[in-house]
Design a protein around this motif. Structure first.
Motif, short mmCIF file in Angstrom:
data_model
loop_
_atom_site.label_atom_id
_atom_site.label_comp_id
_atom_site.label_asym_id
_atom_site.label_seq_id
_atom_site.Cartn_x
_atom_site.Cartn_y
_atom_site.Cartn_z
N THR A 281 1.05 -1.32 -0.24
CA THR A 281 0.17 0.15 -0.08
C THR A 281 0.73 1.21 0.46
OG1 THR A 281 0.00 0.58 2.48
CG2 THR A 281 -1.52 -1.12 0.91
N LEU A 282 -0.03 2.11 0.22
CA LEU A 282 1.21 3.79 0.28
C LEU A 282 1.67 3.72 1.28
CD1 LEU A 282 2.24 6.27 -0.66
CD2 LEU A 282 0.39 7.40 -0.19
N ASN A 283 0.98 3.14 2.86
CA ASN A 283 1.82 3.52 3.71
C ASN A 283 2.84 2.64 3.34
OD1 ASN A 283 1.89 2.41 6.65
ND2 ASN A 283 1.49 4.45 6.58
N ALA A 284 2.50 0.78 3.29
CA ALA A 284 3.63 0.32 3.21
C ALA A 284 5.42 0.41 2.46
CB ALA A 284 2.71 -0.83 2.46
N MET A 285 5.10 1.56 0.97
CA MET A 285 5.62 1.90 0.52
C MET A 285 6.83 2.68 1.19
SD MET A 285 5.73 3.61 -3.44
CE MET A 285 5.16 5.06 -2.87
N LEU A 286 6.31 3.73 2.05
CA LEU A 286 6.60 4.88 2.21
C LEU A 286 7.56 4.09 3.49
CD1 LEU A 286 4.01 8.21 2.23
CD2 LEU A 286 6.13 7.15 0.78
N GLY A 287 6.91 3.25 4.07
CA GLY A 287 7.13 2.88 5.49
C GLY A 287 9.19 1.71 4.86
N ARG A 288 8.70 1.54 4.07
CA ARG A 288 10.11 0.26 3.26
C ARG A 288 10.99 1.29 2.27
NH1 ARG A 288 11.80 -3.62 4.38
NH2 ARG A 288 13.72 -2.98 4.78
N VAL A 289 10.58 2.74 2.52
CA VAL A 289 11.68 3.11 1.49
C VAL A 289 12.34 4.40 3.11
CG1 VAL A 289 12.40 5.49 0.04
CG2 VAL A 289 10.56 4.26 -0.07
N MET A 290 11.65 4.51 4.51
CA MET A 290 11.74 4.58 5.84
C MET A 290 13.25 3.87 6.38
SD MET A 290 10.76 7.82 6.58
CE MET A 290 10.86 8.41 8.10
N ALA A 291 12.35 2.76 5.84
CA ALA A 291 13.57 1.12 6.66
C ALA A 291 14.79 1.86 6.19
CB ALA A 291 13.33 0.13 6.40
N GLU A 292 14.85 1.88 4.32
CA GLU A 292 15.59 1.65 3.89
C GLU A 292 16.95 3.30 4.48
OE1 GLU A 292 17.74 -1.11 1.93
OE2 GLU A 292 15.51 -1.55 2.75
N LEU A 293 16.43 4.33 4.56
CA LEU A 293 17.38 5.35 5.65
C LEU A 293 17.64 5.39 6.60
CD1 LEU A 293 15.33 8.15 3.21
CD2 LEU A 293 17.32 7.23 3.06
N GLY A 294 17.04 3.90 7.16
CA GLY A 294 17.66 3.93 8.51
C GLY A 294 16.81 4.61 9.83
N ALA A 295 15.26 4.57 9.40
CA ALA A 295 14.61 5.57 10.21
C ALA A 295 13.00 4.67 10.39
CB ALA A 295 13.70 6.46 9.48
N ASN A 296 12.07 4.75 11.21
CA ASN A 296 11.38 4.12 11.60
C ASN A 296 10.23 4.97 10.71
OD1 ASN A 296 13.02 2.24 13.67
ND2 ASN A 296 12.68 4.09 15.07
N PRO A 297 8.68 4.01 10.54
CA PRO A 297 8.25 4.65 9.84
C PRO A 297 7.25 5.79 10.62
CG PRO A 297 8.23 2.38 9.53
CD PRO A 297 9.10 2.40 10.42
N MET A 298 6.96 6.26 9.86
CA MET A 298 5.99 7.68 10.79
C MET A 298 4.66 7.35 10.62
SD MET A 298 7.71 11.14 10.24
CE MET A 298 9.84 11.13 10.23
N GLY A 299 3.62 8.42 11.71
CA GLY A 299 2.06 7.80 11.78
C GLY A 299 1.43 8.76 10.26
N ARG A 300 2.30 9.38 9.74
CA ARG A 300 1.95 11.11 8.97
C ARG A 300 2.27 9.60 7.52
NH1 ARG A 300 2.38 15.20 9.11
NH2 ARG A 300 0.23 15.72 7.68
N ASN A 301 1.71 9.35 6.10
CA ASN A 301 2.65 9.92 4.82
C ASN A 301 3.41 10.98 4.64
OD1 ASN A 301 1.60 6.80 4.85
ND2 ASN A 301 -0.47 7.36 3.42
N ALA A 302 2.52 11.70 5.19
CA ALA A 302 3.34 13.79 4.21
C ALA A 302 4.59 13.81 4.80
CB ALA A 302 2.10 14.29 4.50
N ALA A 303 4.13 12.87 6.36
CA ALA A 303 5.48 13.73 6.68
C ALA A 303 6.33 12.56 6.29
CB ALA A 303 5.20 12.99 8.61
N MET A 304 6.60 11.18 5.98
CA MET A 304 7.21 10.77 5.75
C MET A 304 7.79 10.97 4.54
SD MET A 304 6.49 6.61 6.52
CE MET A 304 5.19 6.71 6.77
#
Length: 237
Positions: free
Chosen positions: A65-88
């Protein structure tokens, strides 16, 4: 087998496309598409380019999903997923700019059915100005026609074609620790129908035979009727 990249024609085209993205003029979009049949060497080439550019690499799945995609990119950047997609999105854009890192999305075919994921990748590209490279299967370029806002931002595309005999020789000379005579090389190329993956399998088997029998060169006669692989590649005769 040597752990080295064979600079075959597809890899050379990939390198040229990325260099063009990096050096593009102001106003030229910085997205690229890499596509081709399975086994053509896309994964090997992209892995090499990701390592060379310190790129951020993610692989899409059918369940994204959009949230899953952004969360995966965040993880590759060494960061934890955030609650809001816009913030990610803001965080990803900031990190790509700050560290000058391109973004690679493999199995991009899975994204084309979800307009939000496509539009968000477009936003990341537009806001960061960093290259974004999509990697997909053959015919993905035909499906992109129905996403004009994305297709219009793709300024370079590389189709990974089946390897020709010259590529097969380059691969063998680069990775195989025994030599092949011309007849066996031609058999390898023909039986694998230009599939880089299958040729690598065949070369590993040829190398094993050569080493176990003390051969510096393995001939077609020495190989005999042994199988090079178990797959049935498209176009194999």
């Amino acid at each position: 087998m040597k752990n080295k990249l064979a600079l075959v024609k597809n890899v050379a085209a990939l390198q040229m496309a990325y260099e063009a993205l990096e050096g593009r003029d102001l106003g030229i979009p910085g997205m690229a598409l890499v596509y081709g049949e399975t086994g053509a060497g896309k994964t090997t080439g992209i892995t090499w380019l990701v390592n060379r550019t310190r790129g951020v690499y993610v692989r899409a799945t059918a369940s994204w999903t959009l949230n899953a995609m952004l969360g995966r990119v965040m993880a590759e950047l060494g960061a934890n997923p955030m609650g809001r997609n816009a913030a990610m999105v803001d965080y990803i854009v900031q990190q790509l700019i700050e560290h000058q890192r391109p973004l690679f999305v493999d199995e991009a075919d899975y994204l084309l059915g979800d307009a939000r994921m496509i539009e968000t990748l477009r936003d990341i590209h537009d806001l960061s100005g960093m290259p974004v490279m999509l990697v997909g299967m053959a015919n993905i370029e035909k499906r992109l026609i129905h996403r004009p806002q994305l297709a219009g931002r793709i300024s370079h595309w590389v189709e990974f074609n089946p390897a020709d005999l010259e590529d097969a020789r380059t691969l063998a000379e680069t990775v195989c620790e025994v030599q092949l005579d011309d007849e066996l090389l031609e058999k390898l190329h023909r039986d694998c129908a230009g599939s880089m993956r299958l040729m690598a399998v065949g070369l590993a088997r040829i190398e094993a035979l050569g080493k176990s029998n003390g051969m510096k060169t393995v001939t077609a006669d020495a190989w005999g009727d042994r199988k090079l692989h178990l797959a049935a590649p498209r176009g194999a005769r």
